[in-house]
Scaffold this motif. Structure first.
Motif, PDB file in Angstrom:
ATOM      1  N   TYR A 132      17.401  24.060  19.478  1.00  0.00           N
ATOM      2  CA  TYR A 132      18.490  24.801  20.335  1.00  0.00           C
ATOM      3  C   TYR A 132      19.331  23.161  20.839  1.00  0.00           C
ATOM      4  O   TYR A 132      20.950  22.970  20.965  1.00  0.00           O
ATOM      5  N   GLN A 135      21.368  22.110  17.695  1.00  0.00           N
ATOM      6  CA  GLN A 135      22.885  23.135  18.238  1.00  0.00           C
ATOM      7  C   GLN A 135      23.999  22.847  19.106  1.00  0.00           C
ATOM      8  O   GLN A 135      25.210  23.056  19.012  1.00  0.00           O
ATOM      9  N   CYS A 139      27.667  22.167  18.845  1.00  0.00           N
ATOM     10  CA  CYS A 139      28.978  22.175  19.756  1.00  0.00           C
ATOM     11  C   CYS A 139      29.621  21.427  20.195  1.00  0.00           C
ATOM     12  O   CYS A 139      30.836  21.773  19.841  1.00  0.00           O
ATOM     13  N   SER A 147      28.123  26.093  15.430  1.00  0.00           N
ATOM     14  CA  SER A 147      26.594  25.665  15.685  1.00  0.00           C
ATOM     15  C   SER A 147      26.183  27.000  15.180  1.00  0.00           C
ATOM     16  O   SER A 147      25.003  26.646  15.478  1.00  0.00           O
ATOM     17  N   TRP A 148      26.511  27.667  15.140  1.00  0.00           N
ATOM     18  CA  TRP A 148      25.876  29.357  15.123  1.00  0.00           C
ATOM     19  C   TRP A 148      25.844  29.296  13.405  1.00  0.00           C
ATOM     20  O   TRP A 148      24.186  29.973  13.246  1.00  0.00           O
ATOM     21  N   VAL A 151      22.488  27.410  12.675  1.00  0.00           N
ATOM     22  CA  VAL A 151      21.044  27.856  13.167  1.00  0.00           C
ATOM     23  C   VAL A 151      20.818  28.828  12.300  1.00  0.00           C
ATOM     24  O   VAL A 151      19.799  28.969  12.391  1.00  0.00           O
ATOM     25  N   LEU A 206      14.863  34.071  13.302  1.00  0.00           N
ATOM     26  CA  LEU A 206      16.427  33.883  14.537  1.00  0.00           C
ATOM     27  C   LEU A 206      16.187  34.664  15.714  1.00  0.00           C
ATOM     28  O   LEU A 206      16.966  34.919  16.647  1.00  0.00           O
ATOM     29  N   THR A 210      17.116  33.507  19.469  1.00  0.00           N
ATOM     30  CA  THR A 210      18.182  33.464  19.913  1.00  0.00           C
ATOM     31  C   THR A 210      18.214  34.488  21.517  1.00  0.00           C
ATOM     32  O   THR A 210      19.238  34.153  22.132  1.00  0.00           O
ATOM     33  N   TYR A 213      17.619  31.389  23.476  1.00  0.00           N
ATOM     34  CA  TYR A 213      18.658  30.670  23.443  1.00  0.00           C
ATOM     35  C   TYR A 213      19.783  31.536  25.104  1.00  0.00           C
ATOM     36  O   TYR A 213      20.269  31.238  25.733  1.00  0.00           O
TER      37      TYR A 213
END
Length: 234
Positions: A132, A135, A139, A147-148, A151, A206, A210, A213
């Protein structure tokens, strides 16, 4: 994308780690020290968080821009050590004769299972917070979409790293110290079964990341719209 309060995150992870080590200490005194190797694996799971924290703080203060790339590479090499902790559950099967005696499950099975799950949870949470942080850095440097993409790539390489570590017994530092072995293992691992395993682990990473996130970002509570209204990045 919401900024982290680094102090609170560190205290959370440190407290969880101390609790995990405390539980292991109690269990090991009651049973045995077979799982001492978890201490080393847990230490390795913390290393990517240290790299990501350095990158996160440097980028937030807008200094050390040239260090972000080497920190990112170092983070990527050690990131698989966090999800790797899950594979230590394998030892519950290897020690089946100790856990099941006369057809009855011994209480030590539950002690060891909870200990392994706690190490796994602590290691995964530490690894996901490190992801995180990176990311967040990506970002700020570019945008949320890129950024994704980062990831997705990190989870894919993380899944492959778990494969190399568990099945092929490759260590993170072997990338620097034994490149010939690395090339050979990569060549050997390029088969359908290995790729499926890597993809499976990547998808699991993932899905869990997620979830974390969206929990950290308020499940779409409108914070992003307010950020855009102020002219800032989400």
């Amino acid at each position: 994308m919401k900024e982290l309060n680094y102090g609170k995150v560190f205290m959370l992870l440190a407290g969880l780690s101390l609790a995990t080590l405390g539980v292991y200490r109690v269990v090991s005194l009651r049973t045995d020290t077979f799982y001492d190797f978890l201490l080393w694996n847990f230490f390795l799971a913390w290393i990517p968080f240290l790299f990501s924290s350095a990158a996160y703080m440097l980028d937030k203060r807008k200094v050390g821009g040239l260090l972000l790339l080497p920190l990112g590479i170092a983070w990527l090499l050690f990131f698989p050590n966090a999800p790797y902790l899950m594979t230590d559950l394998l030892h519950l099967t290897a020690r089946k004769s100790i856990y099941i005696v006369g057809g009855e499950v011994q209480s030590r099975f539950w002690y060891d299972l909870v200990t392994l799950l706690l190490f796994t949870w602590s290691g995964w949470l530490t690894g996901f917070f490190s992801l995180y942080q990176f990311q967040n850095v990506i970002c700020r440097k570019s945008n949320l979409v890129f950024s994704w993409i980062f990831v997705f790539a990190a989870c894919a390489l993380g899944g492959y790293g778990v494969l190399l570590g568990r099945v092929y017994r490759l260590n993170s530092w072997d990338v620097l110290t034994d490149r010939h072995q690395l090339y050979q293992l990569v060549e050997d691992s390029l088969n359908r079964q290995s790729l499926f395993f890597s993809l499976f682990v990547a998808v699991v990473l993932l899905v869990i990341y997620t979830t974390l996130y969206f929990l950290l970002n308020g499940l779409g509570s409108g914070g992003s719209r307010r950020a855009y209204a102020r002219g800032g990045k989400s």
